[in-house]
Design a protein around this motif. Structure first.
Motif, PDB file in Angstrom:
ATOM      1  N   LEU A 457       0.822  -1.205   0.000  1.00 22.43           N
ATOM      2  CA  LEU A 457       0.000   0.000   0.000  1.00 22.43           C
ATOM      3  C   LEU A 457       0.862   1.265   0.000  1.00 22.43           C
ATOM      4  O   LEU A 457       0.488   2.278  -0.605  1.00 22.43           O
ATOM      5  N   ALA A 458       2.008   1.197   0.686  1.00 19.56           N
ATOM      6  CA  ALA A 458       2.911   2.357   0.682  1.00 19.56           C
ATOM      7  C   ALA A 458       3.407   2.645  -0.722  1.00 19.56           C
ATOM      8  O   ALA A 458       3.473   3.809  -1.152  1.00 19.56           O
ATOM      9  N   GLU A 459       3.751   1.589  -1.464  1.00 18.52           N
ATOM     10  CA  GLU A 459       4.222   1.782  -2.831  1.00 18.52           C
ATOM     11  C   GLU A 459       3.115   2.332  -3.722  1.00 18.52           C
ATOM     12  O   GLU A 459       3.359   3.171  -4.591  1.00 18.52           O
ATOM     13  N   GLU A 460       1.880   1.875  -3.523  1.00 21.17           N
ATOM     14  CA  GLU A 460       0.776   2.307  -4.374  1.00 21.17           C
ATOM     15  C   GLU A 460       0.337   3.737  -4.061  1.00 21.17           C
ATOM     16  O   GLU A 460       0.019   4.513  -4.968  1.00 21.17           O
ATOM     17  N   LYS A 468       0.070  15.639  -3.155  1.00 17.47           N
ATOM     18  CA  LYS A 468      -0.579  16.628  -2.276  1.00 17.47           C
ATOM     19  C   LYS A 468       0.412  17.283  -1.325  1.00 17.47           C
ATOM     20  O   LYS A 468       0.016  18.096  -0.476  1.00 17.47           O
ATOM     21  N   GLY A 469       1.689  16.945  -1.435  1.00 15.84           N
ATOM     22  CA  GLY A 469       2.700  17.526  -0.556  1.00 15.84           C
ATOM     23  C   GLY A 469       2.687  16.917   0.822  1.00 15.84           C
ATOM     24  O   GLY A 469       3.144  17.565   1.777  1.00 15.84           O
ATOM     25  N   LEU A 470       2.222  15.694   0.985  1.00 15.87           N
ATOM     26  CA  LEU A 470       2.142  15.038   2.283  1.00 15.87           C
ATOM     27  C   LEU A 470       3.268  14.013   2.420  1.00 15.87           C
ATOM     28  O   LEU A 470       3.751  13.460   1.427  1.00 15.87           O
ATOM     29  N   ASP A 471       3.644  13.793   3.644  1.00 16.52           N
ATOM     30  CA  ASP A 471       4.704  12.823   3.953  1.00 16.52           C
ATOM     31  C   ASP A 471       4.022  11.556   4.484  1.00 16.52           C
ATOM     32  O   ASP A 471       3.478  11.555   5.600  1.00 16.52           O
ATOM     33  N   LEU A 472       4.057  10.495   3.639  1.00 18.16           N
ATOM     34  CA  LEU A 472       3.443   9.220   4.029  1.00 18.16           C
ATOM     35  C   LEU A 472       4.555   8.313   4.558  1.00 18.16           C
ATOM     36  O   LEU A 472       5.471   7.957   3.830  1.00 18.16           O
ATOM     37  N   ARG A 473       4.438   7.964   5.841  1.00 21.66           N
ATOM     38  CA  ARG A 473       5.435   7.093   6.457  1.00 21.66           C
ATOM     39  C   ARG A 473       4.751   5.788   6.889  1.00 21.66           C
ATOM     40  O   ARG A 473       3.768   5.815   7.645  1.00 21.66           O
ATOM     41  N   VAL A 474       5.307   4.700   6.405  1.00 23.76           N
ATOM     42  CA  VAL A 474       4.802   3.370   6.781  1.00 23.76           C
ATOM     43  C   VAL A 474       5.939   2.641   7.475  1.00 23.76           C
ATOM     44  O   VAL A 474       6.985   2.380   6.875  1.00 23.76           O
ATOM     45  N   ILE A 475       5.744   2.390   8.765  1.00 19.52           N
ATOM     46  CA  ILE A 475       6.781   1.755   9.563  1.00 19.52           C
ATOM     47  C   ILE A 475       6.784   0.254   9.287  1.00 19.52           C
ATOM     48  O   ILE A 475       5.722  -0.400   9.383  1.00 19.52           O
ATOM     49  N   PRO A 476       7.922  -0.347   8.871  1.00 20.99           N
ATOM     50  CA  PRO A 476       7.965  -1.788   8.575  1.00 20.99           C
ATOM     51  C   PRO A 476       7.544  -2.618   9.789  1.00 20.99           C
ATOM     52  O   PRO A 476       7.762  -2.227  10.939  1.00 20.99           O
ATOM     53  N   ALA A 492      -7.043  -1.425   5.602  1.00 18.31           N
ATOM     54  CA  ALA A 492      -5.852  -0.569   5.675  1.00 18.31           C
ATOM     55  C   ALA A 492      -5.831   0.457   4.549  1.00 18.31           C
ATOM     56  O   ALA A 492      -5.492   1.640   4.754  1.00 18.31           O
ATOM     57  N   GLN A 493      -6.207   0.020   3.324  1.00 15.64           N
ATOM     58  CA  GLN A 493      -6.194   0.929   2.181  1.00 15.64           C
ATOM     59  C   GLN A 493      -7.176   2.080   2.394  1.00 15.64           C
ATOM     60  O   GLN A 493      -6.838   3.255   2.161  1.00 15.64           O
ATOM     61  N   ASN A 494      -8.389   1.777   2.861  1.00 14.14           N
ATOM     62  CA  ASN A 494      -9.377   2.844   3.048  1.00 14.14           C
ATOM     63  C   ASN A 494      -8.959   3.826   4.148  1.00 14.14           C
ATOM     64  O   ASN A 494      -9.191   5.043   4.047  1.00 14.14           O
ATOM     65  N   LEU A 495      -8.353   3.302   5.216  1.00 12.83           N
ATOM     66  CA  LEU A 495      -7.912   4.200   6.284  1.00 12.83           C
ATOM     67  C   LEU A 495      -6.815   5.129   5.792  1.00 12.83           C
ATOM     68  O   LEU A 495      -6.818   6.344   6.102  1.00 12.83           O
ATOM     69  N   ILE A 496      -5.836   4.599   5.032  1.00  9.92           N
ATOM     70  CA  ILE A 496      -4.742   5.454   4.537  1.00  9.92           C
ATOM     71  C   ILE A 496      -5.259   6.445   3.508  1.00  9.92           C
ATOM     72  O   ILE A 496      -4.908   7.634   3.527  1.00  9.92           O
ATOM     73  N   THR A 724      -1.466   3.160  -9.360  1.00 11.11           N
ATOM     74  CA  THR A 724      -1.195   1.886  -8.688  1.00 11.11           C
ATOM     75  C   THR A 724      -0.133   1.106  -9.444  1.00 11.11           C
ATOM     76  O   THR A 724       0.812   0.562  -8.842  1.00 11.11           O
ATOM     77  N   LEU A 725      -0.268   1.045 -10.767  1.00 10.60           N
ATOM     78  CA  LEU A 725       0.701   0.309 -11.573  1.00 10.60           C
ATOM     79  C   LEU A 725       2.079   0.966 -11.504  1.00 10.60           C
ATOM     80  O   LEU A 725       3.102   0.291 -11.368  1.00 10.60           O
ATOM     81  N   ARG A 726       2.102   2.291 -11.537  1.00  7.96           N
ATOM     82  CA  ARG A 726       3.380   2.986 -11.492  1.00  7.96           C
ATOM     83  C   ARG A 726       4.033   2.845 -10.126  1.00  7.96           C
ATOM     84  O   ARG A 726       5.255   2.714 -10.011  1.00  7.96           O
ATOM     85  N   GLY A 727       3.207   2.845  -9.069  1.00  7.54           N
ATOM     86  CA  GLY A 727       3.755   2.637  -7.744  1.00  7.54           C
ATOM     87  C   GLY A 727       4.388   1.261  -7.608  1.00  7.54           C
ATOM     88  O   GLY A 727       5.426   1.099  -6.939  1.00  7.54           O
ATOM     89  N   PHE A 728       3.774   0.238  -8.225  1.00  6.09           N
ATOM     90  CA  PHE A 728       4.357  -1.104  -8.186  1.00  6.09           C
ATOM     91  C   PHE A 728       5.694  -1.141  -8.922  1.00  6.09           C
ATOM     92  O   PHE A 728       6.692  -1.698  -8.423  1.00  6.09           O
ATOM     93  N   LEU A 729       5.758  -0.498 -10.096  1.00  8.52           N
ATOM     94  CA  LEU A 729       7.002  -0.518 -10.875  1.00  8.52           C
ATOM     95  C   LEU A 729       8.130   0.269 -10.195  1.00  8.52           C
ATOM     96  O   LEU A 729       9.311  -0.056 -10.363  1.00  8.52           O
TER      97      LEU A 729
END
Length: 737
Positions: A457-460, A468-476, A492-496, A724-729
């Protein structure tokens, strides 16, 4: 005879003798004649001719005599053969064991043997050749040895016999006095005559009667045994209303002494006193039964019930038999009637319980009506929110004109794309809401690697957050939780996505906090926060705190899906929020044993950024030509080297034959001829090692999600979002040479 020298009545020898004498006399006269004129010679000449004629006549006469003698011999032989044949026929007829008679075509007796009419000594001497067939029948009908059937006169019998004589073949039995039987066989001859055979069949008839009596006795015993084995009580009465058969069960059921059952006893004598101790079912009386038994016309079947005491009930059924006798059966239905009474009491009890539950049902009905109203609003809002971005996309596309400035065209196309993305988001949300509300959602709880889902989800979603200029941090995290992979990913996707949508600036932090035997998935944002009085509202469908927001910015379905999915899976959901500072959504998950997973990240080569995918080799396996071309064009626009193929065979040919090793693999789940993309990904892993891979599919089956999560593959549902596809690549790295 006058004028003739030969008497025709003479014998041939006498005639020859006369002719010789005539010839000699003529010769003498010729020799003695002395007539000078030659008269003597003429006489001689005539004599010679006469002699020749005599010789010819003599020969003809001899032949005629021979023929006559031969004919006489033949006639004598024929007469002798005829007499011999007649004698043989008479002897043969006489040796026949049956009585035999032959009538000619004129219906007259030709001959008969001595056995014909043997059983009627008073008339047998009158059966002589020449009597007519009618006379023969009259003699038989009047014989005192003929045993006529009851109510039939000799004249009736004769008339019937004459009628049967008209048939070509007739066979019938005639009863004689003294229990004798004669079988008469009558057949027509080719010339129209009639042959009659009389056979004594007394012994055969006697054996048949004995066999019939034995069979009747056997049938009577069989019927008796059958009646005794019936669970019903049975009585059989003849056409006079007399008892003809019964079983022991009927006495036991009716409490009638066995001594009262005897052959010939009348119906009402047998059941006397029984009716006084019983009550009939409605509409039936003793007079009704008496009228049915004494009826002279056809009696329809009749059925009724008899009640004895408080607990005994008998079902009675009476039916007429072909000989106008009747059968009455009695069945004990006490248990069935007791069950009916018990059911009636149970129904009364149930009615009381139903009355008690009426208020509860009324409440449930009110709730259902409220739900129905909610559904109506849901459909109306969904229709409005679907039509709005579709209309916007249509208008955007219509505003693109030839020769327009490329930058302006790009902006319009980007707006149309965002409108269509909104439609896709709405449709996916509607599918989720519909599935969860239908009560038919499939749940497959299994160990799920929460860290893998969050990393995907972090990649997507990272590109959307950066836009939007936001910092998305996903802790492993290495937490393995017990949940349904499909719904957990959706939660998880809907919450993020909800945090990114409503956060104007700042950051979003996604992490996992351990709490004993469970963990808590936490999604924190720096958004506007939620007031206490609004915290229940946000989990309803089509409810947004920012009423001015467009459909592209959300429909208010994401949190409704989260709430329903958490309730379905049994994951407690909590909300912590401060107005003006942000919110935190907390989902508690049970821990599960953690299996080993292999990372698909390559350690060699620099990581690519979403804005630069140059040099990345992607193997695309898609059987649909249109989708394959669209994906190829989209990825080539990002400077990706795409290898599009339609089947597993083509993909393996590139790897095995051409030696190509892709940096990422995108495969459709269902290919042509039953091929599966998951099978291909396993083959590629075996050949070239771990490769970042994803499955694209229209199926939302939990089983597919489980397989992909366990194998570490991404799953993209059709239609596929470009981000989504670009985030995966962006998570793949090119191989170094």
């Amino acid at each position: 005879m006058p004028g003739s020298l030969i008497n025709p009545t003479d014998t041939p020898d006498r005639q020859i003798e006369k002719l010789v004498k005539i010839n000699a006399a003529l010769m003498r006269r010729v020799e003695q004649a002395t007539d000078a004129s030659g008269a003597a010679y003429a006489q001689f000449e005539r004599a010679a001719l006469l002699e020749e004629e005599v010789r010819n006549r003599t020969r003809d006469l001899e032949r005629a005599l021979d023929l006559l003698n031969d004919s006489n011999a033949r006639l004598a032989e024929a007469n002798r053969a005829t007499e011999e044949a007649r004698s043989n026929l008479a002897n043969a007829i006489e040796t026949v064991q049956e009585g035999f008679a032959l009538f000619d075509p004129d219906e007259r007796l030709v001959m008969c043997n001595s056995r014909f009419g043997l059983h009627m000594p008073d008339i047998r001497d009158r059966f002589r050749p020449g009597i007519t067939f009618r006379q023969y029948v009259d003699l038989v009908s009047g014989s005192r040895y003929l045993s006529l059937p009851e109510n039939k006169t000799p004249r009736d019998w004769a008339a019937q016999r004459i009628r049967r004589h008209k048939d070509d073949h007739v066979i019938f039995n005639v009863r004689m006095v003294g229990s004798r039987w004669v079988q008469v066989s009558e057949h027509r001859t080719p010339d129209g005559g009639t042959v009659i055979l009389q056979t004594d069949v007394s012994d055969i008839m006697r054996l048949e009667r004995q066999e019939r009596d034995r069979m009747l006795d056997d049938q009577a015993r069989l019927i008796r045994a059958t009646l005794e084995h019936l669970d019903q009580g049975v009585c059989i009465f003849d056409n006079q209303g007399r008892l003809a058969g019964w079983n022991q069960r009927v006495g036991e059921m009716l409490s009638i002494p066995a001594r009262r059952f005897s052959m010939g006893v009348r119906f009402f004598s047998l059941f006397e006193g029984f009716a006084r101790n019983s009550s009939y079912s409605s509409g039936i009386t003793e007079d009704t039964i008496r009228a049915w038994i004494n009826a002279t016309d056809s009696r329809p079947p009749i059925g009724f019930e008899i009640r004895q005491g408080e607990n005994k009930t008998l079902s009675v059924h009476a039916q007429e038999m072909p000989d106008r006798g009747f059968v009455i059966s009695f069945s004990d239905v006490s248990a069935e009637r007791a069950a009916v009474r018990a059911i009636r009491q149970a129904n009364e009890l149930l009615e009381a319980r139903v009355a008690e539950r009426t208020l509860e049902l009324a409440d449930a009905l009110s709730e259902a009506e409220r739900a129905n109203a909610s559904k109506s609003r849901f459909v109306a809002a969904a229709s409005h929110d679907l039509l709005q971005p579709l209309s916007a996309a249509k208008l955007y596309m219509a505003s693109i004109e030839p020769g327009q400035d490329p930058s302006q065209t790009h902006q319009i196309a980007d707006k149309a794309r965002r409108s269509l993305d909104s439609v896709e988001t709405i449709l996916e949300a509607l599918l989720d809401i519909s599935t969860l509300d239908s009560g038919k959602a499939e749940v497959h709880r299994a160990p799920v690697p929460l860290g893998v889902i969050l990393a995907q989800l972090a990649e997507e979603l990272a590109p959307t957050a950066r836009a939007k200029g936001l910092d998305l941090r996903v802790i492993p995290s290495s937490a393995m939780v017990l949940s349904d992979a499909t719904y957990l990913r959706r939660i998880a996707q809907n919450l993020i996505v909800n945090a990114i949508r409503y956060t104007r600036k700042g950051k979003i932090v996604v992490g996992v906090r351990r709490r004993g035997k469970s963990v808590r998935l936490e999604v924190w944002d720096t958004g506007p926060g939620i007031a206490a009085e609004q915290r229940d509202i946000i989990f309803r469908e089509f409810q947004r705190l920012d009423a001015a927001a467009s459909a592209a910015e959300g429909m208010g379905l994401g949190l409704a899906i989260v709430d329903r999915a958490c309730a379905l899976l049994g994951h407690p959901l909590d909300l912590v929020s401060t107005v003006g500072r942000g919110s935190g959504f907390l989902v508690e998950l049970l821990l599960a044993p953690t299996p080993d997973f292999t990372s698909f990240r390559r350690t060699s080569g620099p990581a690519l950024t979403p804005s630069g995918l140059d040099g990345l080799i992607v193997l695309l396996v898609e059987n649909d030509a249109e989708l394959r071309n669209a994906l190829t064009i989209a990825m080539e626009a990002w400077d990706v080297c795409v290898l599009p193929v339609a089947s597993i065979a083509e993909a393996l040919a590139l790897i095995d034959d051409e030696g190509i090793q892709p940096d990422a693999v995108i495969a459709d789940l269902q290919l042509d001829r039953g091929e599966m993309g998951t099978v291909l990904l396993n083959m590629i892993r075996t050949r070239v090692g771990p490769v970042p891979s994803c499955i694209i599919t229209a199926s939302r089956s939990p089983a597919v999600i489980d397989i992909c999560v366990q194998q570490g593959w991404a799953v993209f549902h059709k239609p596929i979002a470009a981000e989504t596809l670009r985030g995966f690549l962006s998570g793949a790295t090119p191989r170094t040479s």
